[in-house]
Scaffold this active site. Sequence first.
Site, PDB file in Angstrom:
ATOM      1  N   TYR A 146       0.819  -1.228   0.000  1.00 10.39           N
ATOM      2  CA  TYR A 146       0.000   0.000   0.000  1.00 10.39           C
ATOM      3  C   TYR A 146       0.852   1.277   0.000  1.00 10.39           C
ATOM      4  O   TYR A 146       0.845   2.042  -0.969  1.00 10.39           O
ATOM      5  CB  TYR A 146      -0.939  -0.063   1.205  1.00 10.39           C
ATOM      6  N   LYS A 154       9.379  -2.650  15.575  1.00 12.76           N
ATOM      7  CA  LYS A 154       9.868  -1.473  14.853  1.00 12.76           C
ATOM      8  C   LYS A 154      10.855  -0.681  15.714  1.00 12.76           C
ATOM      9  O   LYS A 154      11.789  -0.068  15.187  1.00 12.76           O
ATOM     10  CB  LYS A 154       8.696  -0.599  14.408  1.00 12.76           C
ATOM     11  N   LEU A 178      -9.993   0.886   9.232  1.00 12.82           N
ATOM     12  CA  LEU A 178     -11.309   1.510   9.366  1.00 12.82           C
ATOM     13  C   LEU A 178     -11.876   2.030   8.042  1.00 12.82           C
ATOM     14  O   LEU A 178     -13.020   1.719   7.686  1.00 12.82           O
ATOM     15  CB  LEU A 178     -11.211   2.677  10.374  1.00 12.82           C
ATOM     16  N   TYR A 236       4.256  -5.697  17.539  1.00 11.91           N
ATOM     17  CA  TYR A 236       4.514  -4.953  16.306  1.00 11.91           C
ATOM     18  C   TYR A 236       5.283  -3.672  16.611  1.00 11.91           C
ATOM     19  O   TYR A 236       6.332  -3.390  16.011  1.00 11.91           O
ATOM     20  CB  TYR A 236       3.194  -4.628  15.590  1.00 11.91           C
ATOM     21  N   ALA A 251       8.854  -3.347   3.309  1.00 14.40           N
ATOM     22  CA  ALA A 251       8.398  -4.723   3.527  1.00 14.40           C
ATOM     23  C   ALA A 251       8.424  -5.067   5.013  1.00 14.40           C
ATOM     24  O   ALA A 251       9.478  -4.998   5.644  1.00 14.40           O
ATOM     25  CB  ALA A 251       9.300  -5.680   2.748  1.00 14.40           C
ATOM     26  N   PHE A 280     -15.310  -0.248  17.250  1.00 15.14           N
ATOM     27  CA  PHE A 280     -14.590  -0.844  18.380  1.00 15.14           C
ATOM     28  C   PHE A 280     -14.532   0.121  19.562  1.00 15.14           C
ATOM     29  O   PHE A 280     -13.558   0.847  19.721  1.00 15.14           O
ATOM     30  CB  PHE A 280     -13.170  -1.230  17.973  1.00 15.14           C
TER      31      PHE A 280
HETATM   32  N1  UDP Z   1     -11.805   0.605  14.062  1.00 13.15           N
HETATM   33  C1  UDP Z   1     -13.146   0.258  14.243  1.00 13.15           C
HETATM   34  N2  UDP Z   1     -13.639  -0.795  13.533  1.00 13.15           N
HETATM   35  C2  UDP Z   1     -12.892  -1.511  12.631  1.00 13.15           C
HETATM   36  C3  UDP Z   1     -11.547  -1.139  12.434  1.00 13.15           C
HETATM   37  C4  UDP Z   1     -11.028  -0.071  13.170  1.00 13.15           C
HETATM   38  O1  UDP Z   1     -13.853   0.870  15.058  1.00 13.15           O
HETATM   39  O2  UDP Z   1     -13.413  -2.473  12.033  1.00 13.15           O
HETATM   40  C5  UDP Z   1     -11.241   1.735  14.816  1.00 13.15           C
HETATM   41  C6  UDP Z   1     -10.041   1.400  15.683  1.00 13.15           C
HETATM   42  O3  UDP Z   1     -10.466   0.959  16.976  1.00 13.15           O
HETATM   43  C7  UDP Z   1      -9.278   2.713  15.716  1.00 13.15           C
HETATM   44  C8  UDP Z   1      -9.554   3.308  14.331  1.00 13.15           C
HETATM   45  O4  UDP Z   1     -10.752   2.663  13.864  1.00 13.15           O
HETATM   46  O5  UDP Z   1      -9.831   3.603  16.683  1.00 13.15           O
HETATM   47  C9  UDP Z   1      -8.440   3.047  13.317  1.00 13.15           C
HETATM   48  O6  UDP Z   1      -8.127   1.670  13.302  1.00 13.15           O
HETATM   49  P1  UDP Z   1      -7.260   0.992  12.156  1.00 13.15           P
HETATM   50  O7  UDP Z   1      -7.268  -0.487  12.384  1.00 13.15           O
HETATM   51  O8  UDP Z   1      -7.724   1.489  10.823  1.00 13.15           O
HETATM   52  O9  UDP Z   1      -5.792   1.569  12.374  1.00 13.15           O
HETATM   53  P2  UDP Z   1      -4.839   1.547  13.693  1.00 13.15           P
HETATM   54  O10 UDP Z   1      -5.145   2.824  14.434  1.00 13.15           O
HETATM   55  O11 UDP Z   1      -5.151   0.317  14.467  1.00 13.15           O
HETATM   56  O12 UDP Z   1      -3.469   1.553  13.100  1.00 13.15           O
END
Ligand code: UDP
Length: 335
Positions: free
Chosen positions: A12, A146, A191, A142, A75, A209
């Site tokens: 991406y 890093k 999201l 994770y 990667a 979430f």
């Molecule tokens: N989130 C959500 N539902 C989903 C995926 C993500 O509510 O199916 C929320 C997640 O809890 C966070 C935000 O969206 O507050 C961004 O999450 P994402 O997984 O996109 O990126 P992250 O912040 O984990 O890198």
Amino acid sequence: MGRYLVTGGAGYVGSHTVLALRDRGEDVVVLDDLSKGHRAAVPQGVALVSGRCDDRAVLAEAFARGPFDAVLHFAALSLVGDSMREPLRYMAENLNTLAAVADATVKSGCRKLVMSSTAALFGFPERIPIDEQQGHAPVSPYGESKLMCEQALAWAERIHGLRYASLRYFNAAGADPEGRAGEDHDPETHLLPLAIDAALGKRPPLMVFGTDYPTPDGTGVRDYVHVTDLADAHLRVLPLLDTRSVRYNLGNGTGYSVREVMQAVERVGGRPVPHELGPRRQGDPAVLVASSALLRAETGWTPRFPALDDIVRTAWDWRVAHPQGYAGAKALAPA
Ligand code: UDP
């Protein structure tokens, strides 16, 4: 003009950075095992070496196409949730691949490397926005992986003179404004693409979430930064590597809640986002917003697409144009 090796260049953020380099007229070689990246994301005129970054023969094949002015290392395994299930795999694989790529870079005579890092270094932040002075306290394997990679690079600098830029991404989002690349993960966990697919009826309702965070509307707040702006930051740090190594936090500096992202999708797409309210996801901080003041001051970087609706629009347009993602895209002939 220069010549650059991009590991993970079919993924991406990597593929959008390849486009930025090509738009500037640079030569690019992509090294990608296509486990998560897509052959169709590698544009015409860009050579693809297909294989793992920790395979010496594959690295030899890639570096034989040099010499490179710099190596951009994208990667990696990058999902917090997966890392909570497979901590040792995440830590071993991310450090191994970084070490193998950095070692091959040094042995090739190149002394410049840019690495994708993450806001997950900071764990639950002490204050918002998050600047580079904050302590590192990852709360996931994770994030820890890093951090180990950044530490390995610091030693490679001291001992081998390898200059590096570590860019701590906040939430990469959106798609190439010209529609040449987009976001296509399998499985998708992010999201924005999940909200768009829910609105398009391609997936079940979005699960929100957590609605009990200490935020204005109770949902998690993140710093969404356009992937083309992220790509641009990689180009802007390259000249600094002539004289020093750098570590920058990379985000828009504005936080949006899950509900605000859903509302933006509804505005842009003109359709509701079917959703359900669920519990918090383990390990998710309430708020993650970057201070990119240092990056801005030292490189002149400034986002071209800071508005949430613009980020969402590019993602929406790409998804509508590519209903199957890259699976439906005509494979571009590798050079
Ligand atoms: N989130 C959500 N539902 C989903 C995926 C993500 O509510 O199916 C929320 C997640 O809890 C966070 C935000 O969206 O507050 C961004 O999450 P994402 O997984 O996109 O990126 P992250 O912040 O984990 O890198």
